[in-house]
Design an enzyme around this catalytic site. Structure first.
Site, PDB file in Angstrom:
ATOM      1  CG  HIS A 199       4.615  39.039 -12.123  1.00 21.55           C
ATOM      2  ND1 HIS A 199       5.568  39.135 -11.129  1.00 21.55           N
ATOM      3  CD2 HIS A 199       5.092  39.789 -13.165  1.00 21.55           C
ATOM      4  CE1 HIS A 199       6.574  39.880 -11.546  1.00 21.55           C
ATOM      5  NE2 HIS A 199       6.308  40.290 -12.775  1.00 21.55           N
ATOM      6  NE  ARG A 253       8.222  47.086 -17.123  1.00 20.10           N
ATOM      7  CZ  ARG A 253       8.731  47.315 -18.337  1.00 20.10           C
ATOM      8  NH1 ARG A 253       9.284  48.476 -18.595  1.00 20.10           N
ATOM      9  NH2 ARG A 253       8.674  46.397 -19.281  1.00 20.10           N
ATOM     10  CB  THR A 254      10.327  41.811 -12.885  1.00 23.84           C
ATOM     11  OG1 THR A 254       8.990  42.150 -13.242  1.00 23.84           O
ATOM     12  CG2 THR A 254      10.302  40.876 -11.690  1.00 23.84           C
ATOM     13  CE  LYS A 295      25.548  22.698 -22.019  1.00 23.58           C
ATOM     14  NZ  LYS A 295      26.768  22.541 -21.180  1.00 23.58           N
TER      15      LYS A 295
END
Length: 308
Positions: free
Chosen positions: A137, A56-57, A87
């Site tokens: 969020h 969704r995001t 890395k």
């Protein structure tokens, strides 16, 4: 209209900004034609850099950018495995490199709390926090508070049950910060003992004189609330598998629907696992798919504010 740069945490948004600037812009965008939208961010470029998988995001940001006429010049949802991060490159160096390609903004999802803040400190372009570990969020919180306001006609004076893995759920944390801005809000924090809301959020509620109560059985409060905001167990963040049986009960099912007010709604940031049973989908009070759709318009409005 207030110019935004970085979007990092829910606390940065005021109630006045939400109600006088943001919500009206979302409504304006919803009414615009594709042709009208297509010129808003013409020539603008976005990097979508996700350490963790997302449906969704990530998709709503990328569709929003393209719907507004902009371009997504790089996109990944496995940056931890398929970039130099694998890395051992630091977030600071990664951001320096990404900024060197001169995007207009970077949407960033990370698996570490606070990493979005670190990225913003080294970025020459706006950073949009699309989720940082167990932290926040904020764009999800914006679409959540917009959905509550849109579905109920307002947020002040509402009662909401926030349910599930509250110890690790960043969506629940972010939403609480926005709810705390509204007068008369009552918050029930519903979770098993091992998944209770962290003390920093409860301290914030106390400091802002927001009424809240902690319970472990959703059935105790289902008839009292206007919104049930359910969340899943955050297994990817090291959470043990929590069985929602006695003495805790956190599932929305027909029994809970029967207890709820007729005008109340059920929300979920998605994805769901088993915390909302399939029969709930048929009930008009199930708002979670409407909520997800709102994410597109909310993120379009946010990108317009930041880039235009």
């Amino acid at each position: 209209m207030e110019k935004l740069k970085h979007v990092l945490e829910s606390q940065q948004f005021s109630k006045d900004w939400l109600e006088k600037e943001f919500f009206p812009l979302v409504e304006e965008i919803k009414k615009m034609s594709r042709k009208e939208l297509k010129i808003i961010l013409d020539g603008k470029e976005l990097i979508s850099f996700f350490y963790e998988p997302s449906t969704r995001t990530r998709l709503s940001f990328e569709v929003a950018m393209k719907r507004l006429g902009g371009e997504v010049i790089f996109s990944t949802d496995h940056a931890k495995e398929f970039s130099s991060v694998a890395k051992g490159e630091t977030i600071e160096d990664t951001i320096r490199i990404l900024c060197g390609y001169e995007p207009d903004a970077i949407v960033l999802r990370t698996d570490e709390e606070g990493m979005a803040q670190r990225a913003a400190a080294f970025s020459s372009v706006p950073i949009i926090n699309a989720g940082d570990g167990t932290g926040q969020h904020p764009t999800q919180a914006l679409l959540d508070i917009y959905t509550i306001n849109n579905e109920l006609g307002g947020t002040a004076g509402t009662a909401i049950a926030i349910v599930g893995d509250l110890a690790r759920g960043r969506t629940a944390r972010s939403l609480v910060y926005l709810l705390a801005k509204y007068p008369g809000v009552k918050i029930y924090l519903v979770s098993p003992e091992v998944a209770k809301m962290r003390d920093d959020i409860k301290k914030h509620l106390n400091e802002h004189k927001v009424w809240f109560r902690e319970v472990c059985d959703l059935r105790e409060v289902a008839s009292l609330v206007d919104v049930i905001y359910n969340t899943r167990v955050q297994k990817e963040r090291g959470a043990q598998i929590i069985k929602y049986g006695p003495p805790s009960f956190c599932t929305v099912n027909q029994e809970v629907l029967n207890l709820m007010k007729k005008e109340a709604i059920v929300m979920h940031p998605l994805p769901r696992i088993d915390e909302i049973t399939p029969e709930v989908d048929r009930d008009p009070r199930a708002a979670y798919f409407r909520q997800a759709k709102n994410g597109l318009y909310v993120r379009m409005a946010l990108l317009k504010m930041i880039l235009n």
